[in-house]
Design a protein around this motif. Structure first.
Motif, PDB file in Angstrom:
ATOM      1  N   THR A  27       0.860  -1.175   0.000  1.00 46.54           N
ATOM      2  CA  THR A  27       0.000   0.000   0.000  1.00 46.54           C
ATOM      3  C   THR A  27       0.894   1.221   0.000  1.00 46.54           C
ATOM      4  O   THR A  27       1.848   1.300   0.776  1.00 46.54           O
ATOM      5  CB  THR A  27      -0.905   0.040   1.248  1.00 46.54           C
ATOM      6  OG1 THR A  27      -1.675  -1.150   1.292  1.00 46.54           O
ATOM      7  CG2 THR A  27      -1.834   1.234   1.210  1.00 46.54           C
ATOM      8  N   TYR A  30      -0.459   8.604   0.636  1.00 49.09           N
ATOM      9  CA  TYR A  30      -0.017   9.990   0.520  1.00 49.09           C
ATOM     10  C   TYR A  30      -1.234  10.896   0.600  1.00 49.09           C
ATOM     11  O   TYR A  30      -2.288  10.570   0.070  1.00 49.09           O
ATOM     12  CB  TYR A  30       0.737  10.226  -0.795  1.00 49.09           C
ATOM     13  CG  TYR A  30      -0.127  10.126  -2.030  1.00 49.09           C
ATOM     14  CD1 TYR A  30      -0.600  11.273  -2.671  1.00 49.09           C
ATOM     15  CD2 TYR A  30      -0.511   8.898  -2.532  1.00 49.09           C
ATOM     16  CE1 TYR A  30      -1.419  11.182  -3.780  1.00 49.09           C
ATOM     17  CE2 TYR A  30      -1.317   8.798  -3.644  1.00 49.09           C
ATOM     18  CZ  TYR A  30      -1.775   9.953  -4.263  1.00 49.09           C
ATOM     19  OH  TYR A  30      -2.591   9.858  -5.350  1.00 49.09           O
ATOM     20  N   LYS A  33      -4.648   9.564   0.955  1.00 52.27           N
ATOM     21  CA  LYS A  33      -5.104   8.601  -0.049  1.00 52.27           C
ATOM     22  C   LYS A  33      -4.299   7.320   0.092  1.00 52.27           C
ATOM     23  O   LYS A  33      -3.209   7.316   0.640  1.00 52.27           O
ATOM     24  CB  LYS A  33      -4.939   9.179  -1.460  1.00 52.27           C
ATOM     25  CG  LYS A  33      -5.752  10.424  -1.703  1.00 52.27           C
ATOM     26  CD  LYS A  33      -5.551  10.935  -3.126  1.00 52.27           C
ATOM     27  CE  LYS A  33      -6.426  12.139  -3.385  1.00 52.27           C
ATOM     28  NZ  LYS A  33      -5.746  13.402  -3.200  1.00 52.27           N
ATOM     29  N   SER A  34      -4.858   6.246  -0.432  1.00 52.90           N
ATOM     30  CA  SER A  34      -4.197   4.955  -0.357  1.00 52.90           C
ATOM     31  C   SER A  34      -4.248   4.276  -1.717  1.00 52.90           C
ATOM     32  O   SER A  34      -5.289   4.252  -2.365  1.00 52.90           O
ATOM     33  CB  SER A  34      -4.901   4.092   0.691  1.00 52.90           C
ATOM     34  OG  SER A  34      -4.285   2.840   0.774  1.00 52.90           O
ATOM     35  N   CYS A  35      -3.106   3.745  -2.140  1.00 52.61           N
ATOM     36  CA  CYS A  35      -3.013   3.041  -3.420  1.00 52.61           C
ATOM     37  C   CYS A  35      -2.600   1.601  -3.130  1.00 52.61           C
ATOM     38  O   CYS A  35      -1.454   1.349  -2.770  1.00 52.61           O
ATOM     39  CB  CYS A  35      -1.981   3.700  -4.323  1.00 52.61           C
ATOM     40  SG  CYS A  35      -2.347   5.422  -4.707  1.00 52.61           S
ATOM     41  N   MET A  47      -0.011  -1.769  -9.034  1.00 50.71           N
ATOM     42  CA  MET A  47      -0.813  -1.053  -8.052  1.00 50.71           C
ATOM     43  C   MET A  47      -1.900  -0.259  -8.755  1.00 50.71           C
ATOM     44  O   MET A  47      -1.814   0.009  -9.953  1.00 50.71           O
ATOM     45  CB  MET A  47       0.039  -0.146  -7.160  1.00 50.71           C
ATOM     46  CG  MET A  47       0.606   1.081  -7.821  1.00 50.71           C
ATOM     47  SD  MET A  47       1.415   2.196  -6.659  1.00 50.71           S
ATOM     48  CE  MET A  47       2.721   1.191  -6.034  1.00 50.71           C
ATOM     49  N   THR A  48      -2.923   0.091  -7.982  1.00 46.97           N
ATOM     50  CA  THR A  48      -4.023   0.896  -8.483  1.00 46.97           C
ATOM     51  C   THR A  48      -4.059   2.182  -7.685  1.00 46.97           C
ATOM     52  O   THR A  48      -4.064   2.162  -6.454  1.00 46.97           O
ATOM     53  CB  THR A  48      -5.366   0.148  -8.341  1.00 46.97           C
ATOM     54  OG1 THR A  48      -5.272  -1.073  -9.062  1.00 46.97           O
ATOM     55  CG2 THR A  48      -6.510   0.974  -8.895  1.00 46.97           C
ATOM     56  N   CYS A  49      -4.056   3.310  -8.398  1.00 45.25           N
ATOM     57  CA  CYS A  49      -4.043   4.600  -7.735  1.00 45.25           C
ATOM     58  C   CYS A  49      -4.976   5.546  -8.474  1.00 45.25           C
ATOM     59  O   CYS A  49      -4.847   5.716  -9.692  1.00 45.25           O
ATOM     60  CB  CYS A  49      -2.617   5.143  -7.722  1.00 45.25           C
ATOM     61  SG  CYS A  49      -2.298   6.240  -6.357  1.00 45.25           S
ATOM     62  N   GLN A  50      -5.911   6.116  -7.745  1.00 44.52           N
ATOM     63  CA  GLN A  50      -6.881   7.051  -8.311  1.00 44.52           C
ATOM     64  C   GLN A  50      -7.562   6.457  -9.545  1.00 44.52           C
ATOM     65  O   GLN A  50      -7.731   7.105 -10.567  1.00 44.52           O
ATOM     66  CB  GLN A  50      -6.225   8.381  -8.640  1.00 44.52           C
ATOM     67  CG  GLN A  50      -5.712   9.099  -7.405  1.00 44.52           C
ATOM     68  CD  GLN A  50      -5.029  10.410  -7.718  1.00 44.52           C
ATOM     69  OE1 GLN A  50      -4.322  10.530  -8.714  1.00 44.52           O
ATOM     70  NE2 GLN A  50      -5.254  11.394  -6.878  1.00 44.52           N
ATOM     71  N   THR A  53      -4.690   1.611 -12.959  1.00 46.70           N
ATOM     72  CA  THR A  53      -3.836   0.484 -12.598  1.00 46.70           C
ATOM     73  C   THR A  53      -2.516   0.590 -13.344  1.00 46.70           C
ATOM     74  O   THR A  53      -2.488   0.801 -14.552  1.00 46.70           O
ATOM     75  CB  THR A  53      -4.525  -0.852 -12.924  1.00 46.70           C
ATOM     76  OG1 THR A  53      -5.723  -0.945 -12.150  1.00 46.70           O
ATOM     77  CG2 THR A  53      -3.629  -2.034 -12.588  1.00 46.70           C
TER      78      THR A  53
END
Length: 83
Positions: A27, A30, A33-35, A47-50, A53
């Motif tokens: 994980t 920042y 937020k968490s990715c 990883m997947t963020c906002q 992927t």
């Protein structure tokens, strides 16, 4: 590889991104937020963020175990250090 890592890049508030690795999961957090993501035994990272992927990353740990670099095929590498 397991544990907490801090990025060398800072967010707009001057705080580092924090990556936590537990088993095959990771994980990156920042600015509240968490990715979430995964890391395999052969050091492949995704990883997947906002909602986006990112896959195809490869993690490399330094010889002394104090720094970690994730090389991404679609951009600049992410660099982390132990606290």
């Amino acid at each position: 590889m397991q544990g907490t890592w801090y990025s060398q890049v800072r967010d707009p508030n001057g705080k580092p991104l924090v990556m936590t690795v537990t088993g095959g999961s990771l994980t990156v957090g920042y600015q509240g937020k968490s990715c979430p993501g995964t890391i395999s035994a052969n050091m492949a990272v995704s990883m997947t963020c906002q909602g986006e992927t990112i896959s195809g990353g490869t993690a490399v740990v330094s010889g002394d175990g104090q720094s970690l670099t994730i090389n991404w095929p679609q951009g600049n590498p992410d660099r982390y250090v132990r606290p």
